[in-house]
Design a protein around this motif. Structure first.
Motif, mmCIF file in Angstrom:
data_model
loop_
_atom_site.group_PDB
_atom_site.id
_atom_site.type_symbol
_atom_site.label_atom_id
_atom_site.label_comp_id
_atom_site.label_asym_id
_atom_site.label_seq_id
_atom_site.Cartn_x
_atom_site.Cartn_y
_atom_site.Cartn_z
ATOM 1 N N ASP A 210 -91.641 -74.384 -0.993
ATOM 2 C CA ASP A 210 -90.691 -74.973 -0.052
ATOM 3 C C ASP A 210 -89.718 -73.927 0.495
ATOM 4 N N ARG B 290 -85.710 -75.617 -10.810
ATOM 5 C CA ARG B 290 -85.764 -76.010 -9.406
ATOM 6 C C ARG B 290 -85.060 -75.032 -8.476
ATOM 7 N N ARG C 64 -98.318 -82.524 -3.546
ATOM 8 C CA ARG C 64 -98.411 -82.636 -4.997
ATOM 9 C C ARG C 64 -99.602 -83.489 -5.409
ATOM 10 N N ALA D 58 -93.756 -75.457 -6.561
ATOM 11 C CA ALA D 58 -93.465 -76.229 -5.349
ATOM 12 C C ALA D 58 -92.143 -75.802 -4.728
ATOM 13 N N ARG D 59 -91.165 -75.476 -5.574
ATOM 14 C CA ARG D 59 -89.882 -75.010 -5.047
ATOM 15 C C ARG D 59 -90.043 -73.681 -4.304
ATOM 16 N N ALA E 45 -99.996 -75.536 4.265
ATOM 17 C CA ALA E 45 -99.772 -76.452 3.138
ATOM 18 C C ALA E 45 -100.584 -75.986 1.944
ATOM 19 N N GLY F 61 -91.052 -71.955 3.227
ATOM 20 C CA GLY F 61 -91.283 -72.684 4.452
ATOM 21 C C GLY F 61 -92.673 -73.269 4.551
ATOM 22 N N TRP F 62 -93.399 -73.264 3.421
ATOM 23 C CA TRP F 62 -94.701 -73.903 3.365
ATOM 24 C C TRP F 62 -94.506 -75.387 3.079
ATOM 25 N N ARG F 63 -95.589 -76.123 3.104
ATOM 26 C CA ARG F 63 -95.555 -77.558 2.786
ATOM 27 C C ARG F 63 -96.264 -77.777 1.454
ATOM 28 N N SER F 64 -95.546 -78.247 0.445
ATOM 29 C CA SER F 64 -96.166 -78.517 -0.856
ATOM 30 C C SER F 64 -96.701 -79.942 -0.875
ATOM 31 N N LYS G 254 -97.688 -69.879 8.993
ATOM 32 C CA LYS G 254 -97.213 -71.259 9.061
ATOM 33 C C LYS G 254 -97.615 -71.912 10.387
#
Length: 232
Positions: free
Chosen positions: A91, A13, A99, A87-88, A74, A94-97, A71
């Protein structure tokens, strides 16, 4: 055992994503980018307010930091453990994950993407990832465009000099100080409703277009006129 699990969780993580991203940023700062046909991107955004960027897994490395400039954006990521590390990274950029995948949490993820695009987010999608087969556009790309109402915008990345890895897709990493084309192609509009035959025909057409444009863009490196035009 709990200490071992905590250490693994920290590595997945925090440590691996941050170390990997630091290396990517370091190499990417040496690249010389040229953006080609950005009017296709702007026209799609002006008309629809959002786009679904489509790229091969093989060519994604130079876009990792580049698309951080696009940006809010996502990206749908599976709920697997490997997906957790990705995903980490997303993030941190500065993107949007979001799931979910075709096997787990897909419907919820699609609804979230639709909500985000209505708020001005763009969507990034690796069309043949994460495990291939290489060069095959999976149905998820078409489905995301249907749900979101945003057109597909293939993005072609081509590097003059690169390393090629012995992976399922022959993953490419541009060498430091390489010149790179980032080419935006005409947007592809996807109807909200498609019967199975029309869906498959569109999927194949998108796949064909991306393959042809990659070959064409790679060939620019053999054209002195194209190189002088974009890298005077």
């Amino acid at each position: 055992m709990r200490i071992k699990d905590t250490l693994k969780d920290f590595c997945y993580r925090q440590l691996f994503p941050r170390a990997g991203l630091a290396l990517v940023k370091l190499i990417s700062r040496t690249y010389r980018y040229r953006l080609v046909d950005t009017h296709h991107e702007q026209e799609a955004l002006d008309t629809h307010g959002s786009v679904v960027y489509a790229s091969w897994h093989q060519r994604f490395f130079p876009g990792i930091t580049f698309f951080a400039t696009r940006k809010p954006i996502a990206i749908m990521i599976s709920q697997s453990r490997d997906g957790e590390m990705i995903a980490r990274v997303v993030d941190i950029l500065g993107w949007r994950s979001v799931r979910g995948s075709s096997t787990r949490g897909g419907v919820h993820a699609l609804k979230e993407l639709r909500s985000l695009t209505r708020r001005g987010y763009r969507v990034g999608h690796i069309v043949d990832g994460p495990q291939g087969p290489f060069g095959v556009v999976k149905p998820g790309l078409i489905t995301i465009a249907q749900f979101s109402g945003a057109p597909i915008l293939p993005v072609i990345a081509s590097a003059e000099r690169r390393w090629t890895f012995n992976s399922w897709d022959r993953f490419m990493v541009p060498k430091p100080f390489s010149r790179i084309f980032i080419r935006f192609t005409p947007p592809i509009h996807v109807p909200r409703r498609l019967d199975p035959d029309a869906f498959e025909a569109l999927r194949q057409d998108v796949e064909k277009q991306i393959k042809e444009l990659i070959i064409q863009t790679d060939n620019w490196w053999r054209s002195p006129d194209m190189i002088r035009r974009y890298f005077p």
